[in-house]
Scaffold this motif. Structure first.
Motif, mmCIF file in Angstrom:
data_model
loop_
_atom_site.group_PDB
_atom_site.id
_atom_site.type_symbol
_atom_site.label_atom_id
_atom_site.label_comp_id
_atom_site.label_asym_id
_atom_site.label_seq_id
_atom_site.Cartn_x
_atom_site.Cartn_y
_atom_site.Cartn_z
ATOM 1 N N TRP A 29 2.390 -23.679 -15.914
ATOM 2 C CA TRP A 29 2.459 -22.659 -14.858
ATOM 3 C C TRP A 29 2.487 -21.258 -15.437
ATOM 4 O O TRP A 29 1.953 -20.324 -14.846
ATOM 5 N N ARG A 30 3.107 -21.101 -16.601
ATOM 6 C CA ARG A 30 3.165 -19.773 -17.205
ATOM 7 C C ARG A 30 1.765 -19.302 -17.602
ATOM 8 O O ARG A 30 1.413 -18.129 -17.457
ATOM 9 N N GLU A 31 0.909 -20.216 -18.087
ATOM 10 C CA GLU A 31 -0.449 -19.855 -18.450
ATOM 11 C C GLU A 31 -1.309 -19.597 -17.218
ATOM 12 O O GLU A 31 -2.288 -18.845 -17.274
ATOM 13 N N MET A 32 -0.952 -20.227 -16.106
ATOM 14 C CA MET A 32 -1.733 -20.061 -14.883
ATOM 15 C C MET A 32 -1.320 -18.841 -14.070
ATOM 16 O O MET A 32 -1.985 -18.498 -13.096
ATOM 17 N N ILE B 146 -5.614 -14.374 -7.594
ATOM 18 C CA ILE B 146 -6.045 -14.990 -6.336
ATOM 19 C C ILE B 146 -5.207 -14.486 -5.164
ATOM 20 O O ILE B 146 -5.738 -14.077 -4.118
ATOM 21 N N PHE B 147 -3.879 -14.496 -5.320
ATOM 22 C CA PHE B 147 -3.012 -14.065 -4.216
ATOM 23 C C PHE B 147 -3.167 -12.570 -3.941
ATOM 24 O O PHE B 147 -3.078 -12.132 -2.788
ATOM 25 N N SER B 148 -3.407 -11.769 -4.971
ATOM 26 C CA SER B 148 -3.632 -10.334 -4.751
ATOM 27 C C SER B 148 -4.905 -10.104 -3.947
ATOM 28 O O SER B 148 -4.933 -9.276 -3.023
ATOM 29 N N ALA B 149 -5.979 -10.841 -4.293
ATOM 30 C CA ALA B 149 -7.225 -10.685 -3.548
ATOM 31 C C ALA B 149 -7.056 -11.115 -2.092
ATOM 32 O O ALA B 149 -7.561 -10.447 -1.166
ATOM 33 N N LEU B 150 -6.347 -12.228 -1.858
ATOM 34 C CA LEU B 150 -6.127 -12.681 -0.486
ATOM 35 C C LEU B 150 -5.283 -11.688 0.300
ATOM 36 O O LEU B 150 -5.546 -11.407 1.483
ATOM 37 N N PHE B 151 -4.257 -11.126 -0.340
ATOM 38 C CA PHE B 151 -3.397 -10.151 0.335
ATOM 39 C C PHE B 151 -4.187 -8.903 0.722
ATOM 40 O O PHE B 151 -4.056 -8.378 1.840
ATOM 41 N N ILE B 152 -5.020 -8.423 -0.210
ATOM 42 C CA ILE B 152 -5.814 -7.227 0.093
ATOM 43 C C ILE B 152 -6.806 -7.511 1.218
ATOM 44 O O ILE B 152 -7.011 -6.687 2.124
ATOM 45 N N LEU B 153 -7.431 -8.707 1.184
ATOM 46 C CA LEU B 153 -8.423 -9.043 2.196
ATOM 47 C C LEU B 153 -7.803 -9.119 3.592
ATOM 48 O O LEU B 153 -8.243 -8.429 4.532
ATOM 49 N N PHE B 154 -6.746 -9.931 3.737
ATOM 50 C CA PHE B 154 -6.125 -10.079 5.049
ATOM 51 C C PHE B 154 -5.388 -8.805 5.471
ATOM 52 O O PHE B 154 -5.350 -8.476 6.660
ATOM 53 N N GLY B 155 -4.806 -8.085 4.495
ATOM 54 C CA GLY B 155 -4.137 -6.833 4.842
ATOM 55 C C GLY B 155 -5.109 -5.816 5.395
ATOM 56 O O GLY B 155 -4.817 -5.103 6.373
ATOM 57 N N THR B 156 -6.309 -5.732 4.804
ATOM 58 C CA THR B 156 -7.315 -4.784 5.286
ATOM 59 C C THR B 156 -7.786 -5.157 6.698
ATOM 60 O O THR B 156 -7.963 -4.285 7.558
ATOM 61 N N VAL B 157 -7.987 -6.461 6.932
ATOM 62 C CA VAL B 157 -8.436 -6.906 8.259
ATOM 63 C C VAL B 157 -7.392 -6.581 9.315
ATOM 64 O O VAL B 157 -7.709 -6.091 10.414
ATOM 65 N N ILE B 158 -6.119 -6.833 8.994
ATOM 66 C CA ILE B 158 -5.044 -6.576 9.966
ATOM 67 C C ILE B 158 -4.919 -5.084 10.241
ATOM 68 O O ILE B 158 -4.763 -4.656 11.397
ATOM 69 N N ILE B 159 -4.993 -4.267 9.215
ATOM 70 C CA ILE B 159 -4.865 -2.815 9.404
ATOM 71 C C ILE B 159 -6.010 -2.282 10.248
ATOM 72 O O ILE B 159 -5.823 -1.441 11.132
ATOM 73 N N GLN B 160 -7.221 -2.770 9.986
ATOM 74 C CA GLN B 160 -8.364 -2.306 10.775
ATOM 75 C C GLN B 160 -8.271 -2.771 12.223
ATOM 76 O O GLN B 160 -8.724 -2.083 13.145
ATOM 77 N N ALA B 161 -7.684 -3.963 12.437
ATOM 78 C CA ALA B 161 -7.587 -4.478 13.807
ATOM 79 C C ALA B 161 -6.601 -3.674 14.639
ATOM 80 O O ALA B 161 -6.809 -3.483 15.851
ATOM 81 N N PHE B 162 -5.495 -3.214 14.026
ATOM 82 C CA PHE B 162 -4.460 -2.510 14.776
ATOM 83 C C PHE B 162 -4.493 -0.998 14.595
ATOM 84 O O PHE B 162 -3.607 -0.303 15.077
ATOM 85 N N SER B 163 -5.439 -0.489 13.871
ATOM 86 C CA SER B 163 -5.473 0.964 13.645
ATOM 87 C C SER B 163 -6.007 1.673 14.887
ATOM 88 O O SER B 163 -6.821 1.125 15.642
ATOM 89 N N ASP B 164 -5.562 2.885 15.097
ATOM 90 C CA ASP B 164 -5.978 3.688 16.247
ATOM 91 C C ASP B 164 -7.080 4.612 15.786
ATOM 92 O O ASP B 164 -6.858 5.453 14.917
ATOM 93 N N SER B 165 -8.236 4.425 16.329
ATOM 94 C CA SER B 165 -9.372 5.247 15.904
ATOM 95 C C SER B 165 -9.524 6.508 16.745
ATOM 96 O O SER B 165 -10.522 7.198 16.642
#
Length: 801
Positions: A557-560, A567-586
């Motif tokens: 696990w330490r090597e992985m 992987i988790f950083s990419a998923l967080f950025i992807l879903f975080g961007t989608v959520i922010i765009q969905a609830f942002s006030d344009s």
């Protein structure tokens, strides 16, 4: 009676007390003597450890250079060698001299001794606590009761003495081992002190190292206690660990440490398509692919069913230059091969095939194929007889740049096309190359359709030469692309007349290197054999996925953690961007006014900007060119230091800007010499001085009669003089005049030349004709540095009014 008995009892007690006193005294003396002996032994050990000073032994200072150290060592070694010096202490003295030179000749050991006063290998860690521990460690090693007294094998210096030459440091690994892993695989062991398992695998490791190193496998040892940074960089978190390194990629070994497993592990690191199995069915296709791959092909005939590991390692090392095939002589289906090339089935045979597949270009046979024998054989057959220039890297290897005037390498280039139409001319060129092979000449060919810029730079741009083959002789002058060349006047057809002409030109070139009269700058060649971007991306993705799949099953696990974190950083950025765009006030974006664009500059401003950019004289920081006047005349010429020369450009006020621009471009590559100075002389001011100097070079620059009506119109612009003020001589560069420049010799009739309000003077036809006067100046400068120019001597330098 009682009195006698009492007296005798007192005498007995006294004798007992005397004997006890004597025994106590002897015990004290013995203990004191033992303490003194131990103290002396300890003192001698400490003094012997502290007194060893390699600088004092060799008789050099602490700031001595490596040359001084080597000179002192040779002198003392000759004096104290036991075979020449019969002194009883000569052998010990010679050992001390060798030990001192071993320390001072190694920069790392010398630095350790200067810092810590210790000659040990495990130094170089400047932490204060570690320094104190190291001093104590050195002290207890010099003491009598060290670890060897108890036969306790945990001191790494004593246990792993055979691993010392394989020890890796971080900088050595990054700068040398990783680049070298693209030529050979590395087997690396991670070890440490107080490691029971490390002791257990030691015999197997030594046996495998001895076998694999002879085959060309790189060996490395990392001590995790002293090289923690490198151990963490490799991903080794436990000892012992064994890993493989190839093409800069790390793979861990996870099986039992036995000889056969380690051999298989090294073999698994190599790509699977290095060596092709050859039989009667596919040998013609394999050997005929030399034209497509642009490589010689190698066949190994042996009686082993599997391809030997040594041959696979060799194929990996030479994969960029050669293609490899293996023929197992113990099976049916190779009878045609054996009879075709007359193979001895009892002796391993290696053959190299080049342009002709009916017979090998070179052959070796040996019962024990050693790595050194194979390397010597293949290094002499890395290229075809007439290789095709398919990349810039291959061009640089086949036609290396000139290093000195005595080490010249010439290339004879056949510029041809593809198809049967050009086959006859190519075969004739190949036959000529095979008959005139020399160390200083390489024969190559290039397809005009694949390397258009290369062909256009070397051949005249006319329709007559497009559909025909041509031969060009060239020499690379530097790595920036500058070449000197000469093309044959007529197209190459391969006739006997063409052969005689080319042979005569090669003979003239051998006698006179200046025979290559033309020069140009070549652009980098296209890489014809490189895969397209999509294929390269697919290959990289497949390699990365296979590495990740390997890590899932074999890594901890330490090597992985780095991969999981990515992987988790990419998923967080992807879903975080989608959520922010969905609830942002344009709404704020719609209400905010658009940014005011800057108005584009007017047409007149653009014209002014472009003009001032094109008409400026090159910066002084680019090439420093000073004007030769009556003020600078004495320092720049008359009193010039011996060995220095002043290169002077002759110009007029009307040609000043274009000539200085061209002059700076031509002499820029020679500005690195501190013995050359660059100046310019105004012809309008100092015509009389120039004509007086040129009278001493009548043959090179004839001076017209002063009664000639065109005497005052004589044009000297573009002349260049290399003046040696100390030896009172000069060399002359006289520009070649074009036919269209005869009518207007020197002065510009175009008012726009030098006018800041008109068209750029450097772009006018008149400016281009002025610049063309200095086209051959760089070649003339090279001949000036070679000392092959004619010198014109002058009695004394005239005054410059």
């Amino acid at each position: 009676g009682a009195g006698l008995q009492a007296g005798s009892g007192d005498r007995g007690d006294r004798s007992k007390q005397d004997s006890l006193k004597k025994s106590n005294m002897e015990t004290k003396r013995l203990s004191i003597s033992l303490v003194l002996v131990l103290f002396l032994i300890l003192a001698l050990q400490i003094l012997s450890a502290v007194d060893f000073d390699p600088y004092r032994i060799l008789g050099v200072s602490r700031t001595a250079s490596q040359a001084d150290i080597k000179k002192a060592y040779k002198k003392l070694a000759r004096e104290w060698h036991p075979d020449k010096n019969k002194d009883p202490g000569a052998e010990d003295k010679f050992i001390q001299i060798s030990k001192a030179y071993e320390i001072l000749s190694n920069e790392e050991k010398r630095l350790n001794f200067d810092r810590y006063g210790d000659v040990g290998e495990n130094q170089g860690y400047p932490h204060p606590q570690q320094h104190q521990q190291r001093q104590f460690h050195h002290f207890h090693e010099s003491f009598y009761f060290d670890e060897s007294f108890f036969h306790f094998p945990f001191n790494s210096d004593r246990r792993d003495s055979s691993d010392e030459k394989y020890l890796l440091h971080f900088s050595h690994y990054v700068n040398e081992v990783v680049p070298d892993s693209f030529k050979k695989p590395y087997l690396i062991k991670i070890t440490s002190d107080w490691c029971f398992s490390c002791i257990h695998i030691e015999p197997v490791w030594k046996e495998v190292v001895q076998e694999l190193e002879a085959m060309g496998v790189g060996i490395g040892v990392v001590h995790a206690g002293y090289e923690r940074r490198l151990a963490h960089h490799l991903g080794a978190h436990s000892t012992p660990s064994i890993l493989g390194l190839i093409n800069g990629r790390i793979t861990f070994f996870h099986n039992a440490v036995v000889r056969e497993n380690l051999r298989q592990f090294v073999e698994s690191l190599l790509p699977g398509n290095l060596v092709e199995k050859i039989t009667d069915k596919n040998y013609v296709k394999f050997l005929s692919s030399w034209k497509k791959e642009n490589k010689p092909h190698v066949l190994l005939f042996d009686h082993m069913a599997l391809v030997p590991l040594l041959y696979k390692l060799t194929a990996f090392a030479y994969r960029d230059y050669l293609s490899f095939g293996y023929v197992y002589v113990g099976i049916r289906g190779i009878e045609e091969l054996s009879s075709q090339y007359n193979i001895n089935v009892y002796t391993p045979t290696m053959m190299v095939f080049k342009e002709h597949i009916d017979k090998p270009a070179d052959v070796i046979q040996a019962r024990g194929m050693k790595k050194q024998l194979i390397d010597d054989f293949l290094s002499q057959n890395k290229f075809l007889m007439v290789s095709r220039l398919t990349s810039q890297k291959l061009f640089q290897e086949l036609c290396p740049a000139k290093k000195s005037h005595r080490q010249r390498k010439y290339c004879v280039v056949l510029i041809t096309g593809e198809g049967d139409k050009f086959a006859a001319s190519y075969e004739a060129f190949l036959a000529f190359a095979m008959a005139n092979t020399k160390d200083t000449v390489r024969f190559v060919h290039v397809y005009r359709s694949s390397q258009r810029e290369f062909a256009q730079a070397l051949l005249p741009d006319d329709d007559n030469s497009w559909g025909k083959s041509a031969v060009v002789l060239l020499e690379r002058r530097n790595n920036a692309g500058r070449v000197a060349y000469r093309a044959l006047d007529n197209p190459w057809s391969g006739s006997k007349e063409d052969n005689f002409i080319l042979l005569d030109i090669l003979d003239q070139l051998r006698k006179d290197p200046g025979f290559l009269s033309s020069d140009t700058v070549l652009a980098d060649l296209n890489d014809e054999l490189a895969p397209v971007f999509l294929l390269r991306w697919i290959y990289s993705a497949v390699d990365y996925l296979s590495e990740c799949w390997d890590s899932l099953f074999h890594s901890s696990w330490r090597e992985m953690m780095p991969l999981l974190s990515l992987i988790f950083s990419a998923l967080f950025i992807l879903f975080g961007t989608v959520i922010i765009q969905a609830f942002s006030d344009s709404g704020d974006e719609r209400e905010s006014p658009p940014a005011k664009k800057d108005e584009p500059p007017s047409k007149s401003e653009r014209n002014d900007t472009g003009f001032t950019k094109d008409n400026r004289i090159p910066k002084k920081g680019f090439v420093e060119v000073t004007e030769l006047t009556d003020i600078t005349y004495m320092s720049n010429l008359v009193r010039l230091r011996p060995g220095h020369m002043n290169v002077v450009l002759i110009l007029s006020n009307s040609t000043k800007t274009p000539l200085l621009q061209k002059f700076a471009l031509e002499v820029y590559t020679f500005t690195g010499s501190s013995c050359l100075h660059f100046s310019f002389l105004s012809l309008d001011k100092h015509r009389e001085w120039l004509e007086y100097v040129l009278e001493f070079a009548q043959d090179a620059a004839p001076i017209p009669n002063q009664y000639d009506k065109h005497f005052l119109e004589r044009d000297y612009t573009g002349y260049v003089l290399a003046l040696n003020g100390h030896k009172k001589y000069f060399c002359l560069f006289k520009p070649r005049r074009r036919e269209e420049d005869v009518d207007a010799p020197g002065h510009c009739d175009d008012p726009s030349l030098g006018d800041s309000r008109g068209k750029s003077s450097s772009c006018s036809p008149r400016a281009r004709s002025v610049k063309s006067k200095l086209d051959k100046l760089s070649l003339w400068m090279e001949r000036l540095l070679e000392g092959s120019l004619q010198r014109f001597y002058i009695p004394s330098w005239p005054a410059l009014d």
